[in-house]
Design a protein around this motif. Structure first.
Motif, PDB file in Angstrom:
ATOM      1  N   ILE A  40     -65.845   8.825 -54.986  1.00 34.86           N
ATOM      2  CA  ILE A  40     -65.108  10.033 -54.623  1.00 34.86           C
ATOM      3  C   ILE A  40     -65.442  11.096 -55.666  1.00 34.86           C
ATOM      4  CG2 ILE A  40     -63.267   8.704 -53.530  1.00 34.86           C
ATOM      5  CD1 ILE A  40     -61.512   9.355 -55.976  1.00 34.86           C
ATOM      6  N   TRP A  41     -65.039  12.341 -55.401  1.00 34.34           N
ATOM      7  CA  TRP A  41     -65.349  13.428 -56.313  1.00 34.34           C
ATOM      8  C   TRP A  41     -64.074  14.136 -56.752  1.00 34.34           C
ATOM      9  CZ3 TRP A  41     -70.036  14.366 -58.413  1.00 34.34           C
ATOM     10  CH2 TRP A  41     -71.128  13.717 -57.826  1.00 34.34           C
ATOM     11  N   MET A  42     -64.045  14.478 -58.022  1.00 32.81           N
ATOM     12  CA  MET A  42     -62.968  15.268 -58.599  1.00 32.81           C
ATOM     13  C   MET A  42     -63.509  16.665 -58.892  1.00 32.81           C
ATOM     14  SD  MET A  42     -60.895  14.590 -62.155  1.00 32.81           S
ATOM     15  CE  MET A  42     -59.557  15.645 -62.695  1.00 32.81           C
ATOM     16  N   TYR A  43     -62.816  17.704 -58.371  1.00 33.60           N
ATOM     17  CA  TYR A  43     -63.200  19.099 -58.597  1.00 33.60           C
ATOM     18  C   TYR A  43     -62.123  19.779 -59.440  1.00 33.60           C
ATOM     19  CZ  TYR A  43     -66.644  18.483 -54.879  1.00 33.60           C
ATOM     20  OH  TYR A  43     -67.706  18.046 -54.122  1.00 33.60           O
ATOM     21  N   TYR A  44     -62.546  20.715 -60.301  1.00 31.09           N
ATOM     22  CA  TYR A  44     -61.588  21.397 -61.159  1.00 31.09           C
ATOM     23  C   TYR A  44     -62.252  22.620 -61.780  1.00 31.09           C
ATOM     24  CZ  TYR A  44     -64.073  18.524 -64.614  1.00 31.09           C
ATOM     25  OH  TYR A  44     -65.045  17.914 -65.369  1.00 31.09           O
ATOM     26  N   GLY A  45     -61.437  23.443 -62.444  1.00 35.13           N
ATOM     27  CA  GLY A  45     -61.966  24.604 -63.136  1.00 35.13           C
ATOM     28  C   GLY A  45     -61.789  25.899 -62.375  1.00 35.13           C
ATOM     29  N   ASN A  46     -60.538  26.243 -62.020  1.00 33.78           N
ATOM     30  CA  ASN A  46     -60.220  27.544 -61.450  1.00 33.78           C
ATOM     31  C   ASN A  46     -58.751  27.819 -61.737  1.00 33.78           C
ATOM     32  OD1 ASN A  46     -59.619  29.812 -59.926  1.00 33.78           O
ATOM     33  ND2 ASN A  46     -60.881  29.206 -58.191  1.00 33.78           N
ATOM     34  N   PRO A  47     -58.444  28.603 -62.761  1.00 32.32           N
ATOM     35  CA  PRO A  47     -57.047  28.781 -63.176  1.00 32.32           C
ATOM     36  C   PRO A  47     -56.169  29.477 -62.146  1.00 32.32           C
ATOM     37  CG  PRO A  47     -58.501  30.294 -64.368  1.00 32.32           C
ATOM     38  CD  PRO A  47     -59.377  29.337 -63.640  1.00 32.32           C
ATOM     39  N   GLU A  48     -56.767  30.081 -61.114  1.00 33.97           N
ATOM     40  CA  GLU A  48     -55.964  30.757 -60.090  1.00 33.97           C
ATOM     41  C   GLU A  48     -55.551  29.834 -58.951  1.00 33.97           C
ATOM     42  OE1 GLU A  48     -57.106  34.760 -58.902  1.00 33.97           O
ATOM     43  OE2 GLU A  48     -58.736  34.663 -60.362  1.00 33.97           O
ATOM     44  N   ILE A  49     -56.069  28.624 -58.940  1.00 32.49           N
ATOM     45  CA  ILE A  49     -55.732  27.662 -57.880  1.00 32.49           C
ATOM     46  C   ILE A  49     -54.327  27.109 -58.110  1.00 32.49           C
ATOM     47  CG2 ILE A  49     -56.282  25.382 -56.939  1.00 32.49           C
ATOM     48  CD1 ILE A  49     -58.229  27.378 -55.971  1.00 32.49           C
ATOM     49  N   LYS A  50     -53.572  26.977 -57.041  1.00 30.73           N
ATOM     50  CA  LYS A  50     -52.249  26.380 -57.123  1.00 30.73           C
ATOM     51  C   LYS A  50     -52.341  24.868 -56.979  1.00 30.73           C
ATOM     52  CE  LYS A  50     -49.833  30.392 -55.235  1.00 30.73           C
ATOM     53  NZ  LYS A  50     -48.911  30.884 -54.175  1.00 30.73           N
ATOM     54  N   GLY A  51     -51.387  24.179 -57.577  1.00 26.44           N
ATOM     55  CA  GLY A  51     -51.378  22.731 -57.520  1.00 26.44           C
ATOM     56  C   GLY A  51     -51.112  22.201 -56.120  1.00 26.44           C
ATOM     57  N   ALA A  52     -51.671  21.025 -55.819  1.00 24.71           N
ATOM     58  CA  ALA A  52     -51.474  20.378 -54.520  1.00 24.71           C
ATOM     59  C   ALA A  52     -51.005  18.940 -54.685  1.00 24.71           C
ATOM     60  CB  ALA A  52     -52.761  20.427 -53.706  1.00 24.71           C
ATOM     61  N   SER A  53     -50.503  18.596 -55.863  1.00 28.93           N
ATOM     62  CA  SER A  53     -49.976  17.256 -56.106  1.00 28.93           C
ATOM     63  C   SER A  53     -48.855  16.957 -55.119  1.00 28.93           C
ATOM     64  CB  SER A  53     -49.460  17.174 -57.538  1.00 28.93           C
ATOM     65  OG  SER A  53     -48.794  15.970 -57.786  1.00 28.93           O
ATOM     66  N   ASN A  54     -48.943  15.805 -54.430  1.00 27.10           N
ATOM     67  CA  ASN A  54     -47.969  15.497 -53.378  1.00 27.10           C
ATOM     68  C   ASN A  54     -47.746  13.994 -53.308  1.00 27.10           C
ATOM     69  OD1 ASN A  54     -46.709  14.985 -50.795  1.00 27.10           O
ATOM     70  ND2 ASN A  54     -47.281  17.051 -50.196  1.00 27.10           N
ATOM     71  N   GLY A  55     -46.655  13.554 -53.903  1.00 28.03           N
ATOM     72  CA  GLY A  55     -46.366  12.123 -53.914  1.00 28.03           C
ATOM     73  C   GLY A  55     -46.018  11.573 -52.549  1.00 28.03           C
ATOM     74  N   LYS A  56     -45.366  12.379 -51.718  1.00 30.40           N
ATOM     75  CA  LYS A  56     -44.949  11.891 -50.396  1.00 30.40           C
ATOM     76  C   LYS A  56     -46.144  11.569 -49.522  1.00 30.40           C
ATOM     77  CE  LYS A  56     -40.454  14.168 -50.425  1.00 30.40           C
ATOM     78  NZ  LYS A  56     -40.542  14.486 -51.863  1.00 30.40           N
ATOM     79  N   ASN A  57     -47.223  12.334 -49.648  1.00 29.74           N
ATOM     80  CA  ASN A  57     -48.419  12.066 -48.864  1.00 29.74           C
ATOM     81  C   ASN A  57     -49.275  10.956 -49.463  1.00 29.74           C
ATOM     82  OD1 ASN A  57     -47.677  14.101 -47.137  1.00 29.74           O
ATOM     83  ND2 ASN A  57     -49.094  15.604 -47.969  1.00 29.74           N
ATOM     84  N   THR A  58     -48.997  10.594 -50.704  1.00 30.44           N
ATOM     85  CA  THR A  58     -49.852   9.650 -51.417  1.00 30.44           C
ATOM     86  C   THR A  58     -49.349   8.218 -51.315  1.00 30.44           C
ATOM     87  OG1 THR A  58     -50.449  11.419 -52.973  1.00 30.44           O
ATOM     88  CG2 THR A  58     -50.898   9.160 -53.664  1.00 30.44           C
ATOM     89  N   PHE A  59     -48.029   7.991 -51.307  1.00 27.16           N
ATOM     90  CA  PHE A  59     -47.472   6.652 -51.432  1.00 27.16           C
ATOM     91  C   PHE A  59     -46.775   6.194 -50.150  1.00 27.16           C
ATOM     92  CE2 PHE A  59     -47.487   8.522 -55.708  1.00 27.16           C
ATOM     93  CZ  PHE A  59     -48.294   7.595 -56.368  1.00 27.16           C
ATOM     94  N   LEU A  60     -46.456   4.900 -50.107  1.00 30.96           N
ATOM     95  CA  LEU A  60     -45.667   4.358 -49.001  1.00 30.96           C
ATOM     96  C   LEU A  60     -44.275   4.980 -48.984  1.00 30.96           C
ATOM     97  CD1 LEU A  60     -46.549   0.568 -49.406  1.00 30.96           C
ATOM     98  CD2 LEU A  60     -47.539   2.181 -47.774  1.00 30.96           C
ATOM     99  N   PHE A  61     -43.737   5.183 -50.170  1.00 31.21           N
ATOM    100  CA  PHE A  61     -42.442   5.840 -50.332  1.00 31.21           C
ATOM    101  C   PHE A  61     -42.469   6.569 -51.658  1.00 31.21           C
ATOM    102  CE2 PHE A  61     -38.167   6.088 -52.070  1.00 31.21           C
ATOM    103  CZ  PHE A  61     -37.465   6.643 -51.005  1.00 31.21           C
ATOM    104  N   PHE A  62     -41.881   7.780 -51.659  1.00 29.69           N
ATOM    105  CA  PHE A  62     -41.885   8.563 -52.890  1.00 29.69           C
ATOM    106  C   PHE A  62     -40.704   9.513 -52.881  1.00 29.69           C
ATOM    107  CE2 PHE A  62     -42.833  12.436 -55.235  1.00 29.69           C
ATOM    108  CZ  PHE A  62     -43.239  11.935 -56.464  1.00 29.69           C
ATOM    109  N   ASP A  63     -40.074   9.682 -54.051  1.00 32.97           N
ATOM    110  CA  ASP A  63     -39.040  10.694 -54.216  1.00 32.97           C
ATOM    111  C   ASP A  63     -38.993  11.088 -55.678  1.00 32.97           C
ATOM    112  OD1 ASP A  63     -36.961  12.434 -53.841  1.00 32.97           O
ATOM    113  OD2 ASP A  63     -35.683  11.016 -52.764  1.00 32.97           O
ATOM    114  N   ASP A  64     -39.204  12.402 -55.938  1.00 27.72           N
ATOM    115  CA  ASP A  64     -39.032  12.905 -57.296  1.00 27.72           C
ATOM    116  C   ASP A  64     -37.803  13.804 -57.399  1.00 27.72           C
ATOM    117  OD1 ASP A  64     -39.868  15.151 -55.972  1.00 27.72           O
ATOM    118  OD2 ASP A  64     -41.597  15.550 -57.256  1.00 27.72           O
TER     119      ASP A  64
END
Length: 801
Positions: free
Chosen positions: A200-224
């Motif tokens: 897989i590939w990891m992309y980075y290096g643009n300070p104007e990009i907003k975060g897309a971290s999303n535990g609900k889409n990643t795990f079987l169950f998630f709550d923060d």
């Protein structure tokens, strides 16, 4: 993908995407941008009809003036705007045309994530258990040995992951510490065949990009516990109630009171998506929903000023944030006293060296008057009060105000239940004097009704009682007013008035339904102007017996109106009192109150929006009570966390509503606030009911973790495992793999136990706080898949794109 397409000329592109396709010529105007640098570009639905694109928008083709296909990546697409990133293979100096093709591209996907970033790394994942893994979560650990933290935002918000085909992967950032160069990131891998390698590939290096971290889409169950709706309410006379301000940060601030009438300010960071609630003053049940504050961002230093009082209270309170664009800390609360004060309104005038004006109502039991004070030091101190409007002895004075650079515009009315007339009035302030809309000087305050412009005459034939809702300024600076008219208490109507240069004209918008409740039959659902575009209103009206939010627009100065969107529909609860944040962010065009509203002192409403920023989501919709636990969402380390007190019973817990889990890993970040027997944590990794479950009890006073299995009401395990606690957050990892149980506290492996013969191989997860005084805190909890051994991860070298 864009990179795989040949570079067609414009004519060839017409052959490829025509005759059924559509095209538009767009443009980009910017200062010098180096070759290959990401360029942010925004396309509106007015430029390209979004309904002619695929829902994800990725069938759009963009060409430069030479007919070459441009690589682009869509960061965000909503109903009106598309935010994307472009790269040109040459330096951009000035205006550059862009040609867009769409509507006939069903079989192509042109969006390419590499268009938005400067760096990438290959990550190799090796399956080791001999099993085919589907939607498996893998942990990427980054440190100074395998990653350059100087090339990414401090919070890791500008990272993305794709599979070998360029499709984006769901991920969640568990922790990101740029100072100490440590990070933990989870990625969901759609498919990982047995004994294979996946890149897989990891992309980075643009300070104007907003975060897309999303535990609900990643795990079987998630709550923060971060995105649950916050309980809140407001009356409509305090202003401003919501402000979007973009300085060094990009945030929206909203003022309101909770169900105990405590004063709060909500801060929404549009760069990170983080929501923070700040408590300014505790009334603890003293007052009503009229307690909500007025808020203002000071021009000179961007600190936030909040002013508030109890409805008809004897003290007006005010506080200033300690830091610019930040409501997490406040200076000491100050106040001034008087009697029967309500409805603070704040404005500041740049033309008067940012002098701040505070307007508020004050009076006796029989009548109210409008007063004001001023501040020349940003709200630290205030002048003595001056009387501005006097509607006594027969009428109650209700005021709304809005300011330009050098003027303050007022609209006023009486309460529909009070005596006297019920007209809508107007005047404005400029350079120490007060005027009617046509510029007629009206003298010095205090003013009575006869001194003011009559916008709407309730006593004219065919007219009815009226009550103000909002005032804003059109692009040319002329005032616009919306108000409610009452042919009867069961028939409210919304009206729009504007000054046309020579006279006031007003027009009907739509019926609103009846009042919110019997004791206040003139409380409409509410209407509010978009202060950035006063040809748009958001309103609440009864539809099929329920209050819904709608968006309406006029193109002819208010003469006719068109509903352009049902913001809510088929709702089970009231949606009322919409507010458009001043200078609103595209991601937060409107907010409102949703929930049960019985009276001004009895309500359970939440501050929500029609976007993902403030969704309508309640704890009870995702977690189910077993027994009678006490649950509270609080803030700790700027994170919203869950406190649970189960009392003296292990049976008082919460369990997830959806899903049962068999072989899995339960992980949570939890804190024991005290090292006593009265502060314990219960975690139940397999729960069917109170007679069939696993129970892990974390007891700091006795320095152990207690493991028990109940089956058929009998106890089959009664084990203690030693562990010495500290007062801090622990990352707890519980592996339930068939009959085997493993537990880690951070990196300490504290339990390894084979429970042969167990009949409990699946269930829900439970959280509790046994004898919890003070209660334990849960920062987040997740459930993920498990195989043994887990996949091996290798982070490759950095490559510049």
């Amino acid at each position: 993908m864009c990179a795989s397409l040949p570079s067609y000329g414009i004519g060839n592109l017409h052959k490829k995407f025509k005759p059924h396709g559509k095209s538009r010529t767009l443009g980009l105007n910017c200062t010098e941008v180096p070759e290959g640098s990401p360029i942010k570009y925004i396309i509106s639905s007015e430029e390209i009809p979004f309904h002619q694109l695929r829902p994800d928008g990725r069938d759009l083709a963009l060409l430069d003036k030479y007919g070459r296909v441009l690589p682009y990546w869509i960061e965000l697409k909503n109903s009106t705007l598309m935010y994307l990133w472009l790269k040109f293979p040459y330096k951009i100096k000035s205006f550059t045309p862009i040609y867009a093709y769409y509507n006939n591209l069903e079989n192509v996907q042109l969006s390419d994530v590499s268009a938005a970033f400067r760096y990438k790394r290959r990550i190799t994942i090796t399956e080791q258990s001999g099993k085919d893994l589907v939607d498996y979560q893998v942990l990427i650990k980054l440190d100074s040995s395998n990653f350059d933290f100087s090339h990414v935002k401090n919070d890791g918000g500008d990272i993305r992951f794709t599979d070998e085909n360029g499709s984006e992967l769901d991920y969640w950032i568990e922790s990101w510490d740029s100072d100490n160069e440590q990070a933990r990131v989870w990625i969901k891998i759609p498919s990982l065949p047995a004994n294979s390698e996946k890149e897989i590939w990891m992309y980075y290096g643009n300070p104007e990009i907003k975060g897309a971290s999303n535990g609900k889409n990643t795990f079987l169950f998630f709550d923060d516990f971060e995105d649950y709706s916050l309980q809140g309410n407001w009356i409509w006379f305090q202003e401003p109630r919501a402000i979007h301000f973009q300085g060094e940060k990009d945030k929206t601030y909203i003022g309101y009171c909770d169900s105990y009438f405590n004063i709060k300010v909500l801060e929404i960071n549009h760069e990170t998506g983080k929501v923070y609630e700040s408590l300014l003053h505790e009334y603890n049940g003293d007052g009503d929903d009229h307690n909500n504050p007025a808020i203002l961002v000071r021009n000179e230093d961007h600190k936030i000023l909040a002013v508030y009082c109890k409805h008809n209270g004897d003290y007006m309170y005010y506080r200033i944030s300690k830091n610019s664009e930040d409501v997490s800390e406040w200076e000491e609360e100050k106040s001034f006293g008087s009697n029967k004060m309500s409805y603070p309104i704040l404005v500041q005038l740049p033309a008067e060296n940012n002098k701040i004006y505070l307007f508020y109502r004050r009076g006796t039991a029989s009548c109210d008057r409008e007063y004001y004070r001023t501040s020349t030091d940003g709200g630290n101190t205030w002048s003595s009060e001056s009387l501005l409007f006097d509607f006594c002895p027969d009428e109650w004075c209700y005021v709304k105000a809005v300011a330009s650079e050098d003027k303050i515009h007022f609209t006023l009315s009486n309460h529909p239940e009070a005596g006297g007339t019920h007209k809508i009035y107007y005047c404005y302030y400029y350079n120490g004097k007060y005027y009617k809309a046509d510029g007629t000087l009206i003298g010095d305050p205090p003013f009575t009704q006869s001194d003011l412009d009559v916008v709407y005459d309730s006593e004219a034939p065919g007219n009815h009682k009226a009550w103000i809702w909002d005032i804003a300024l059109a692009e040319d600076g002329t005032p616009v007013i919306v108000f409610a008219v009452f042919p009867s208490t069961d028939n409210h109507q919304y009206y729009y008035a504007r000054w046309n240069g020579s006279e006031w004209e007003y027009h009907y918008i739509t019926d609103a339904g009846g009042g919110l409740y019997a004791d206040q039959p003139y409380y409409s659902g509410g209407i509010y102007l978009d202060h950035d575009d006063p040809s748009v209103v958001y309103l609440s009206k009864e539809v099929n017996g329920q209050f819904e939010i709608q968006k309406w627009k006029t193109i002819d100065g208010g003469a006719t109106w068109t509903k352009i969107a049902d913001i809510t529909s088929n709702s089970s609860e009231k949606n009322i009192r919409p507010v458009v944040p001043r200078n609103h962010h595209p991601d937060l065009p409107v907010v409102w109150m949703r929930g049960r509203y019985t009276t001004k002192t009895d309500y359970d409403t939440y501050i929500v929006s029609n976007t993902s920023v403030l969704p309508f989501k309640r704890l009870q919709d995702y977690w189910e009570d077993v027994g009678n636990p006490t649950k509270t969402l609080v803030y700790d380390e700027s994170n919203r966390v869950l406190e649970i007190n189960s009392g003296s019973s292990h049976d008082n817990i919460i369990i997830n509503k959806e899903g049962n889990f068999s072989d899995f890993v339960l992980e949570t970040r939890m804190k024991l606030p005290a090292l006593t027997s009265d502060c314990q944590v219960d975690i139940e990794p397999r729960f069917t009911d109170v007679n069939n479950r696993y129970l892990l009890n974390f007891n700091p006073d006795r320095s152990y973790i207690y493991l028990r299995r109940y089956e058929g009401g009998s106890s089959y395990i009664d084990k203690e495992f030693s562990f010495t606690y500290e007062i801090k957050y622990y990352r707890v990892k519980i592996v339930m793999n068939g009959e085997h149980i493993d537990v880690w506290m951070d990196d300490d492996h504290v339990i390894s136990y084979d429970d042969s013969g167990t009949g409990i191989l699946s269930g829900k997860i439970g959280l509790g706080g046994y004898k919890a005084s003070p209660p334990p805190r849960y920062d987040w909890v997740l459930v993920r898949k498990y195989t043994d051994p887990e996949p091996q991860i290798n982070v490759g070298e950095e490559k510049e794109i």
